[in-house]
Design a protein around this motif. Sequence first.
Motif, PDB file in Angstrom:
ATOM      1  N   ASP A  56       0.840  -1.199   0.000  1.00 38.30           N
ATOM      2  CA  ASP A  56       0.000   0.000   0.000  1.00 38.30           C
ATOM      3  C   ASP A  56       0.876   1.251   0.000  1.00 38.30           C
ATOM      4  OD1 ASP A  56      -2.655   1.270   0.184  1.00 38.30           O
ATOM      5  OD2 ASP A  56      -1.938   1.917   2.167  1.00 38.30           O
ATOM      6  N   ASP A  57       1.925   1.254   0.839  1.00 45.62           N
ATOM      7  CA  ASP A  57       2.851   2.383   0.867  1.00 45.62           C
ATOM      8  C   ASP A  57       3.489   2.588  -0.505  1.00 45.62           C
ATOM      9  OD1 ASP A  57       2.376   2.991   3.518  1.00 45.62           O
ATOM     10  OD2 ASP A  57       4.194   2.008   4.270  1.00 45.62           O
ATOM     11  N   ALA A  58       3.922   1.503  -1.125  1.00 45.71           N
ATOM     12  CA  ALA A  58       4.562   1.606  -2.440  1.00 45.71           C
ATOM     13  C   ALA A  58       3.592   2.160  -3.481  1.00 45.71           C
ATOM     14  CB  ALA A  58       5.092   0.240  -2.866  1.00 45.71           C
ATOM     15  N   GLU A  59       2.357   1.665  -3.465  1.00 46.12           N
ATOM     16  CA  GLU A  59       1.363   2.136  -4.428  1.00 46.12           C
ATOM     17  C   GLU A  59       1.054   3.623  -4.245  1.00 46.12           C
ATOM     18  OE1 GLU A  59      -2.014  -0.422  -3.964  1.00 46.12           O
ATOM     19  OE2 GLU A  59      -0.970  -2.148  -4.833  1.00 46.12           O
ATOM     20  N   LYS A  60       1.160   4.109  -3.004  1.00 43.95           N
ATOM     21  CA  LYS A  60       0.853   5.512  -2.719  1.00 43.95           C
ATOM     22  C   LYS A  60       2.101   6.395  -2.753  1.00 43.95           C
ATOM     23  CE  LYS A  60      -3.360   4.431  -0.334  1.00 43.95           C
ATOM     24  NZ  LYS A  60      -4.069   4.242   0.894  1.00 43.95           N
ATOM     25  N   GLY A  61       3.228   5.810  -3.164  1.00 44.33           N
ATOM     26  CA  GLY A  61       4.443   6.591  -3.315  1.00 44.33           C
ATOM     27  C   GLY A  61       5.190   6.873  -2.025  1.00 44.33           C
ATOM     28  N   ARG A  62       4.813   6.208  -0.962  1.00 42.60           N
ATOM     29  CA  ARG A  62       5.508   6.407   0.320  1.00 42.60           C
ATOM     30  C   ARG A  62       6.704   5.451   0.382  1.00 42.60           C
ATOM     31  NH1 ARG A  62      -0.211   6.410   2.546  1.00 42.60           N
ATOM     32  NH2 ARG A  62       0.159   4.192   2.812  1.00 42.60           N
ATOM     33  N   VAL A  63       7.733   5.794  -0.380  1.00 38.66           N
ATOM     34  CA  VAL A  63       8.929   4.952  -0.463  1.00 38.66           C
ATOM     35  C   VAL A  63      10.175   5.822  -0.348  1.00 38.66           C
ATOM     36  CG1 VAL A  63       7.793   3.186  -1.881  1.00 38.66           C
ATOM     37  CG2 VAL A  63       8.936   5.106  -2.983  1.00 38.66           C
ATOM     38  N   LYS A  64      11.299   5.178  -0.090  1.00 37.71           N
ATOM     39  CA  LYS A  64      12.593   5.855  -0.037  1.00 37.71           C
ATOM     40  C   LYS A  64      13.507   5.182  -1.050  1.00 37.71           C
ATOM     41  CE  LYS A  64      12.241   6.949   4.840  1.00 37.71           C
ATOM     42  NZ  LYS A  64      12.800   6.779   6.175  1.00 37.71           N
TER      43      LYS A  64
END
Length: 85
Positions: A56-64
């Motif tokens: 879910d984080d990856a799909e919403k762009g919450r990545v480093k």
Amino acid sequence: MISADLGPQLESFVAKLVETGRYNSKSEVLREGIRLIQEREARLSLLDLALARGLDDAEKGRVKPVSDVVTRLEAKYQSMGSASG
């Protein structure tokens, strides 16, 4: 009451556990096995939740960027090595 056909190999294993005194009865062996399965299933459920959150984080762009993560981990483990040496 549950009746289970374990087959000769598992039945023999369970019988040896009881004969050696490790367990008091076949039922005790089976209960222990089921408790272990419950623990494993609980851990797998937590893993599934963590994976779902990560996706879910990856799909919403919450990545480093991976380079940032690697740099942070290298520094962390290097300081851990320095502290123990």
